[in-house]
Design an enzyme around this catalytic site. Structure first.
Site, short mmCIF file in Angstrom:
data_model
loop_
_atom_site.label_atom_id
_atom_site.label_comp_id
_atom_site.label_asym_id
_atom_site.label_seq_id
_atom_site.Cartn_x
_atom_site.Cartn_y
_atom_site.Cartn_z
N ALA A 65 34.97 36.77 24.99
CA ALA A 65 34.92 37.44 24.40
C ALA A 65 33.86 39.55 25.10
O ALA A 65 32.48 38.87 25.21
CB ALA A 65 35.56 38.09 23.14
N GLY A 108 35.40 33.36 24.79
CA GLY A 108 37.18 32.97 24.85
C GLY A 108 38.07 32.57 26.46
O GLY A 108 39.03 32.89 26.81
N GLU A 111 38.09 29.55 25.80
CA GLU A 111 39.51 29.43 25.53
C GLU A 111 41.40 29.64 26.21
O GLU A 111 42.23 29.39 25.44
CB GLU A 111 39.57 30.33 24.25
CG GLU A 111 38.71 29.77 23.11
CD GLU A 111 38.17 30.50 21.83
OE1 GLU A 111 37.76 31.74 22.02
OE2 GLU A 111 38.38 30.26 21.21
N GLU A 131 30.07 30.70 21.21
CA GLU A 131 29.17 31.65 20.56
C GLU A 131 28.29 31.44 19.42
O GLU A 131 27.87 32.76 18.23
CB GLU A 131 31.03 31.51 19.16
CG GLU A 131 32.33 32.47 19.99
CD GLU A 131 32.71 31.81 21.60
OE1 GLU A 131 32.23 30.29 21.45
OE2 GLU A 131 34.32 31.63 21.53
N1 CAA Z 1 30.84 40.87 27.11
C1 CAA Z 1 29.88 41.25 27.22
N2 CAA Z 1 29.66 41.54 28.87
C2 CAA Z 1 29.15 40.26 28.99
C3 CAA Z 1 29.53 39.10 28.59
C4 CAA Z 1 30.26 39.72 27.67
N3 CAA Z 1 30.97 38.08 26.59
N4 CAA Z 1 29.15 38.33 29.77
C5 CAA Z 1 28.69 38.75 30.52
N5 CAA Z 1 28.19 39.96 30.52
C6 CAA Z 1 27.72 41.61 31.12
C7 CAA Z 1 26.83 41.49 30.55
O1 CAA Z 1 26.04 42.22 29.82
C8 CAA Z 1 26.16 42.10 32.25
O2 CAA Z 1 26.41 43.40 31.45
P1 CAA Z 1 24.99 44.63 33.04
O3 CAA Z 1 25.27 44.53 34.30
O4 CAA Z 1 25.80 45.51 32.56
O5 CAA Z 1 23.62 43.86 32.21
C9 CAA Z 1 26.79 41.47 33.45
O6 CAA Z 1 28.13 41.43 32.33
C10 CAA Z 1 26.11 40.38 33.89
O7 CAA Z 1 25.82 39.21 33.07
P2 CAA Z 1 24.70 38.80 33.37
O8 CAA Z 1 23.45 39.61 33.29
O9 CAA Z 1 23.72 38.17 31.94
O10 CAA Z 1 24.91 38.06 33.64
P3 CAA Z 1 23.95 36.39 34.16
O11 CAA Z 1 24.01 35.33 35.50
O12 CAA Z 1 21.66 36.53 34.52
O13 CAA Z 1 23.76 35.34 33.14
C11 CAA Z 1 25.99 34.75 31.11
C12 CAA Z 1 25.84 35.12 32.49
C13 CAA Z 1 25.30 33.51 31.29
C14 CAA Z 1 27.66 34.30 31.91
C15 CAA Z 1 25.48 35.66 30.14
O14 CAA Z 1 26.06 36.78 30.74
C16 CAA Z 1 25.46 34.97 29.08
O15 CAA Z 1 25.76 34.29 27.92
N6 CAA Z 1 27.44 36.09 28.75
C17 CAA Z 1 27.95 35.83 27.40
C18 CAA Z 1 28.32 35.06 26.92
C19 CAA Z 1 29.19 34.43 25.45
O16 CAA Z 1 28.38 34.51 24.77
N7 CAA Z 1 30.03 34.44 25.82
C20 CAA Z 1 30.93 34.20 24.57
C21 CAA Z 1 31.29 35.81 23.61
S1 CAA Z 1 32.29 35.88 21.87
C22 CAA Z 1 33.55 34.93 22.85
O17 CAA Z 1 34.50 34.75 23.06
C23 CAA Z 1 34.72 34.89 21.21
C24 CAA Z 1 35.87 34.05 20.83
O18 CAA Z 1 36.15 33.52 20.38
C25 CAA Z 1 36.70 34.87 21.23
#
Ligand code: CAA
Length: 257
Positions: A65, A108, A111, A131
């Protein structure tokens, strides 16, 4: 229909949907999910479409998400959005959905993958529910579908550590169907879609529904559901065609009637 965050094409009766927010790893904002579900429902109604393929890109199926949309919102605001209602509509799609996943399949994204009926993964896929690391928990089925898919102990480990698993490990736990090199996963998904697209569409849909029922119903009720589906399909034109073609030693041509 013009979409901002997904792309769509058709090929030989296959509707292909590609998530398209590559700059932020296909993070699933509300608009993307709205567009995706609208397109799934449109393809489900289109008589020329037999199977749906859902893909992201090589680097990310979806990294979850969109955290930007959640970070500042209050619990009440998020509850009022009722953002998961639209997710629930995905499970009403009657045509098979094949997920073609690669790279990040997180939160998500995982999911969404679990909403697919069959999943082809690239060797590079990393799959998980992180999460907990954000201080929350999954909200679109992560605790429920993952537990049904991989069993209580593995689900517990993944959900409580937030650590993802590799595609190979996902295959071992039955979370994906096949793992192939990154250059091949999309074509593999398409090939499988084409194999299903030539099957009788009514049987495909009734079987899909019956298999999902198996996850929820006690065995006796599931058997009952199956038997009614079997009787229903006996009334179809495609059943006559399938059986006649077998007896006449020719290939069947199914029409969906
Ligand atoms: N939401 C918003 N932005 C996101 C994102 C997310 N879930 N995942 C990645 N991005 C964005 C980053 O902020 C970054 O943006 P900028 O370039 O503007 O800084 C861009 O995507 C690239 O990401 P990274 O620089 O972090 O890339 P990386 O290769 O170093 O890491 C990653 C990749 C491990 C996937 C890391 O981005 C990460 O941990 N993302 C979040 C994953 C996460 O926590 N997902 C769960 C979300 S909550 C959910 O999904 C609830 C539900 O059940 C519905």
């Amino acid at each position: 229909m013009a979409y901002e965050y997904i792309k769509t094409t058709n090929e030989d009766g296959i509707g292909i949907i590609t998530l398209n927010r590559p700059k932020i790893l296909n993070a699933l904002n509300l608009q993307l999910i709205d567009e995706l579900v609208a397109e799934l429902e449109r393809l489900d109604r289109d008589p020329d479409i037999r199977v749906i393929v859902l893909a992201g890109n090589d680097k990310a199926f979806a990294a979850g998400a969109d955290i930007n949309e959640m970070a500042e919102a209050s619990a009440i605001e998020i509850m009022k959005r009722d953002q998961f209602a639209v997710w629930d509509r995905m499970s009403l799609i009657s045509k098979p959905i094949i997920g073609a996943v690669s790279g990040f399949v997180l939160g998500g994204g995982c999911e969404l993958m679990m909403n697919c009926d069959i999943v082809i993964a690239s060797e590079t896929a990393v799959i998980g529910q992180p999460e907990i690391k954000l201080g929350v928990m999954p909200g679109a089925g992560g605790t429920q579908r993952l537990t049904r898919a991989v069993g209580m102990r593995k689900a517990m480990e993944m959900l409580l550590t937030g650590e993802p698993i590799s595609a190979k490990e996902a295959l071992r736990y039955g979370l994906v169907n096949r793992v192939v090199p990154v250059e091949a996963y999309f074509q593999e998904a398409l090939k499988l879609a084409k194999q299903i697209a030539v099957q009788p569409p009514l049987a495909v849909q009734v079987i899909k529904k019956a298999v999902h029922k198996a996850e929820d119903l006690p065995l006796a009720e599931g058997m009952d559901y199956e038997r009614n589906g079997f009787y229903l399909l006996l009334a179809s034109e495609d059943r006559k065609e399938g059986m006649q073609a077998f007896l006449n030693k020719r290939k069947p041509r199914f029409t969906g009637n």
